[in-house]
Design an enzyme around this catalytic site. Structure first.
Site, short mmCIF file in Angstrom:
data_model
loop_
_atom_site.label_atom_id
_atom_site.label_comp_id
_atom_site.label_asym_id
_atom_site.label_seq_id
_atom_site.Cartn_x
_atom_site.Cartn_y
_atom_site.Cartn_z
N THR A 36 0.83 -1.22 0.00
CA THR A 36 0.00 0.00 0.00
C THR A 36 0.86 1.26 0.00
O THR A 36 0.32 2.37 0.01
CB THR A 36 -0.95 0.04 1.22
OG1 THR A 36 -0.18 -0.19 2.40
CG2 THR A 36 -2.04 -1.01 1.11
N GLY A 37 2.16 1.09 0.01
CA GLY A 37 3.06 2.25 -0.09
C GLY A 37 3.19 2.68 -1.54
O GLY A 37 2.88 1.91 -2.45
N LYS A 90 0.53 -12.59 9.14
CA LYS A 90 1.97 -12.90 9.04
C LYS A 90 2.81 -11.62 9.15
O LYS A 90 3.86 -11.61 9.78
CB LYS A 90 2.27 -13.55 7.68
CG LYS A 90 1.95 -15.01 7.60
CD LYS A 90 2.46 -15.50 6.24
CE LYS A 90 2.18 -16.96 6.02
NZ LYS A 90 2.51 -17.38 4.65
N ARG A 105 19.95 -8.06 18.20
CA ARG A 105 21.31 -8.24 17.69
C ARG A 105 22.08 -6.92 17.66
O ARG A 105 23.24 -6.85 18.04
CB ARG A 105 21.26 -8.86 16.28
CG ARG A 105 22.55 -9.51 15.84
CD ARG A 105 22.42 -10.13 14.45
NE ARG A 105 21.96 -9.19 13.46
CZ ARG A 105 22.70 -8.23 12.93
NH1 ARG A 105 23.95 -8.08 13.27
NH2 ARG A 105 22.19 -7.41 12.03
N TYR A 144 -6.18 -8.27 11.53
CA TYR A 144 -5.46 -7.04 11.87
C TYR A 144 -5.39 -6.87 13.39
O TYR A 144 -4.31 -6.71 13.96
CB TYR A 144 -6.19 -5.87 11.23
CG TYR A 144 -5.55 -4.51 11.43
CD1 TYR A 144 -4.39 -4.16 10.73
CD2 TYR A 144 -6.11 -3.57 12.29
CE1 TYR A 144 -3.82 -2.90 10.89
CE2 TYR A 144 -5.55 -2.32 12.45
CZ TYR A 144 -4.40 -1.98 11.76
OH TYR A 144 -3.84 -0.74 11.92
N ARG A 185 -10.62 4.43 3.57
CA ARG A 185 -10.74 5.06 4.89
C ARG A 185 -11.64 6.28 4.78
O ARG A 185 -11.75 6.92 3.73
CB ARG A 185 -9.35 5.42 5.42
CG ARG A 185 -8.70 4.18 6.01
CD ARG A 185 -7.45 4.48 6.73
NE ARG A 185 -6.29 4.32 5.87
CZ ARG A 185 -5.05 4.31 6.32
NH1 ARG A 185 -4.81 4.45 7.59
NH2 ARG A 185 -4.04 4.16 5.49
P1 NAD Z 1 -0.27 2.40 4.98
O1 NAD Z 1 -1.00 1.23 4.42
O2 NAD Z 1 -0.27 3.66 4.22
O3 NAD Z 1 1.24 2.02 5.29
C1 NAD Z 1 1.67 0.72 5.59
C2 NAD Z 1 2.96 0.47 4.82
O4 NAD Z 1 3.45 -0.84 5.14
C3 NAD Z 1 2.76 0.51 3.31
O5 NAD Z 1 3.75 1.31 2.71
C4 NAD Z 1 2.86 -0.94 2.88
O6 NAD Z 1 3.32 -1.11 1.56
C5 NAD Z 1 3.83 -1.47 3.92
N1 NAD Z 1 3.71 -2.93 4.13
C6 NAD Z 1 2.57 -3.65 4.29
N2 NAD Z 1 2.87 -4.94 4.44
C7 NAD Z 1 4.24 -5.04 4.39
C8 NAD Z 1 5.15 -6.10 4.47
N3 NAD Z 1 4.71 -7.37 4.67
N4 NAD Z 1 6.47 -5.85 4.37
C9 NAD Z 1 6.92 -4.58 4.15
N5 NAD Z 1 6.10 -3.51 4.06
C10 NAD Z 1 4.77 -3.75 4.18
O7 NAD Z 1 -0.87 2.63 6.44
P2 NAD Z 1 -0.58 3.78 7.50
O8 NAD Z 1 -1.86 4.44 7.79
O9 NAD Z 1 0.60 4.61 7.10
O10 NAD Z 1 -0.20 2.90 8.78
C11 NAD Z 1 1.13 2.72 9.20
C12 NAD Z 1 1.14 1.90 10.49
O11 NAD Z 1 0.39 2.59 11.49
C13 NAD Z 1 0.50 0.53 10.33
O12 NAD Z 1 1.25 -0.41 11.07
C14 NAD Z 1 -0.87 0.69 10.94
O13 NAD Z 1 -1.34 -0.50 11.49
C15 NAD Z 1 -0.60 1.74 12.01
N6 NAD Z 1 -1.83 2.50 12.33
C16 NAD Z 1 -2.33 3.42 11.46
C17 NAD Z 1 -3.50 4.10 11.77
C18 NAD Z 1 -4.09 5.16 10.87
O14 NAD Z 1 -5.12 5.76 11.22
N7 NAD Z 1 -3.52 5.47 9.74
C19 NAD Z 1 -4.15 3.83 12.97
C20 NAD Z 1 -3.64 2.85 13.81
C21 NAD Z 1 -2.45 2.21 13.49
N1 UDP Z 2 -17.00 4.84 6.90
C1 UDP Z 2 -18.10 5.38 6.24
N2 UDP Z 2 -18.01 5.62 4.91
C2 UDP Z 2 -16.88 5.38 4.19
C3 UDP Z 2 -15.75 4.83 4.85
C4 UDP Z 2 -15.86 4.57 6.22
O1 UDP Z 2 -19.14 5.64 6.87
O2 UDP Z 2 -16.90 5.64 2.99
C5 UDP Z 2 -17.08 4.60 8.35
C6 UDP Z 2 -16.65 3.21 8.79
O3 UDP Z 2 -17.74 2.30 8.71
C7 UDP Z 2 -16.23 3.48 10.22
C8 UDP Z 2 -15.64 4.90 10.16
O4 UDP Z 2 -16.19 5.49 8.99
O5 UDP Z 2 -17.35 3.49 11.08
C9 UDP Z 2 -14.12 4.92 10.10
O6 UDP Z 2 -13.70 4.05 9.08
P1 UDP Z 2 -12.18 3.86 8.67
O7 UDP Z 2 -12.11 2.69 7.75
O8 UDP Z 2 -11.61 5.16 8.20
O9 UDP Z 2 -11.44 3.55 10.05
P2 UDP Z 2 -11.68 2.44 11.18
O10 UDP Z 2 -13.03 1.82 11.04
O11 UDP Z 2 -10.58 1.46 10.98
O12 UDP Z 2 -11.59 3.23 12.42
#
Ligand code: NAD
Ligand code: UDP
Length: 309
Positions: A36-37, A90, A105, A144, A185
């Site tokens: 997703t990057g 995984k 390490r 997750y 999202r």
């Molecule tokens: P994102 O999907 O934009 O970033 C995740 C990154 O991890 C991507 O670049 C993806 O390619 C990489 N990735 C996924 N699987 C991989 C693998 N097996 N090996 C190497 N790289 C891998 O998501 P984000 O919003 O930037 O989230 C980053 C971190 O923060 C995640 O661990 C997520 O669980 C955590 N997090 C984010 C939120 C949020 O609101 N955005 C909330 C809670 C936790």
């Molecule tokens: N949601 C929504 N419409 C959208 C996308 C998400 O109403 O088009 C709602 C979703 O059901 C959830 C909240 O918005 O209740 C936040 O969703 P998101 O996926 O951003 O984050 P998370 O559920 O992981 O907190």
């Protein structure tokens, strides 16, 4: 200057973290499998002398010399983490083991990006770190939520068993520029829908709540947690300003001047009803709290999507 590994560094939060660390004079190794990057997120750093990119999957062991590790690798949006749920588990579990082995390490300090999802559909509100959560082990979000929970367990077991220097943050809903347009999202969905005058899709009746943190606030909190010497966490990082999803939709329609209609679709299974971080611990231990108001953060995010698409 530290040598810092950021796994998931090409993602939304990871790319902002890489940028911040480079700006503060560190060497950054960004490891990502680009699930997703995006290269757009990190291409501005390619010419930076202190930036290195490694295209690799964290489920495979890796070796390098580093002082700090931020473990962010994991898809974060429901659409993407449910695409291949076994790979999601995984990534969390084997990824945690691999960064912990590396930290052990190298004698590096390692920070795990955990999540408010470990609280599941919470019965306690707001959620403090002491709350143990209400998570389904068999639902569609479990890959997750449970993956992140076992990662926390592994972090504490490596600390107890091997003395690894760990930090755990629990991130609540974060938004900002570089969110993927199509990852489902809520903030990115609503902004893209509003900018195209398409229907705004509220799932359920829109009364469920979330508390949205702007990404620059989060990054400051992450680094503050990494660089303090007293406590391993877990600590909540998020913005306690709680909104209903309907309020968010109305705000985005208003701010974009959109002609979109709000429509209602079924609520996904296991969708949490309320979510709001208790950030008393972060305030006490890190002297951290968010400073960007939702309207200000949304303005920047809307501008990003207007320029990009
Ligand atoms: P994102 O999907 O934009 O970033 C995740 C990154 O991890 C991507 O670049 C993806 O390619 C990489 N990735 C996924 N699987 C991989 C693998 N097996 N090996 C190497 N790289 C891998 O998501 P984000 O919003 O930037 O989230 C980053 C971190 O923060 C995640 O661990 C997520 O669980 C955590 N997090 C984010 C939120 C949020 O609101 N955005 C909330 C809670 C936790
Ligand atoms: N949601 C929504 N419409 C959208 C996308 C998400 O109403 O088009 C709602 C979703 O059901 C959830 C909240 O918005 O209740 C936040 O969703 P998101 O996926 O951003 O984050 P998370 O559920 O992981 O907190």
């Amino acid at each position: 200057m530290y040598r810092i590994l950021v796994t998931g560094g090409a993602g939304f939060i990871g790319s902002h973290l890489c940028e911040y660390l480079l700006e503060h004079g560190h060497k950054v190794i960004c490891m990502d499998n680009m699930f997703t990057g995006t290269y757009d997120n990190i291409s501005p750093f390619f010419n930076h002398p202190h930036f290195e990119f490694v295209n690799s999957n964290v489920i495979h062991p890796f070796h390098m010399e580093v002082d700090r590790i931020f473990n962010l690798a994991c898809p974060a949006s429901p659409i993407h983490y449910q695409y291949d749920p076994i790979m999601t588990t995984k990534t969390s579990v084997l990824g945690a083991i691999n960064v912990l082995d590396l930290a052990r390490r190298c004698k590096a300090r390692v920070l795990q990006a955990s999540t408010s999802e470990i609280y599941g559909d919470p019965i306690q509100h707001p959620q403090a770190e002491t709350y143990r959560g209400n998570v389904s082990t068999i639902g569609p979000r479990a890959c997750y939520d449970e993956g992140k929970r076992i990662a926390e367990t592994l972090f504490f077991d490596y600390k107890r068993q091997y003395g690894v220097d760990i930090r755990i943050i629990r991130i609540f809903n974060t938004y900002g520029p570089r969110m993927l347009e199509n990852d489902g999202r809520v903030v990115s969905n609503f902004i893209v829908q509003a900018l195209h005058n398409k229907d705004i899709t509220i799932y359920g009746d829109g009364s469920q709540t979330r508390s949205f943190c702007f990404v620059s606030d989060l990054v400051i909190g992450m680094v503050a947690m990494m660089e303090q010497d007293d406590f391993a966490g877990p600590v909540n990082l998020g913005n306690p300003c709680e909104r209903t999803i309907k309020q968010l939709a109305e705000m985005i329609v208003d701010m974009t001047g959109s002609h979109s209609q709000i429509i209602y679709k079924p609520l996904p299974e296991d969708d949490p009803v309320r979510r709001k971080p208790d950030i008393a611990l972060a305030k006490e231990k890190l002297h951290w709290e968010p400073s960007v108001a939702l309207k200000e953060g949304l303005t920047k995010t809307i501008r990003y999507f207007m320029e990009k698409y």
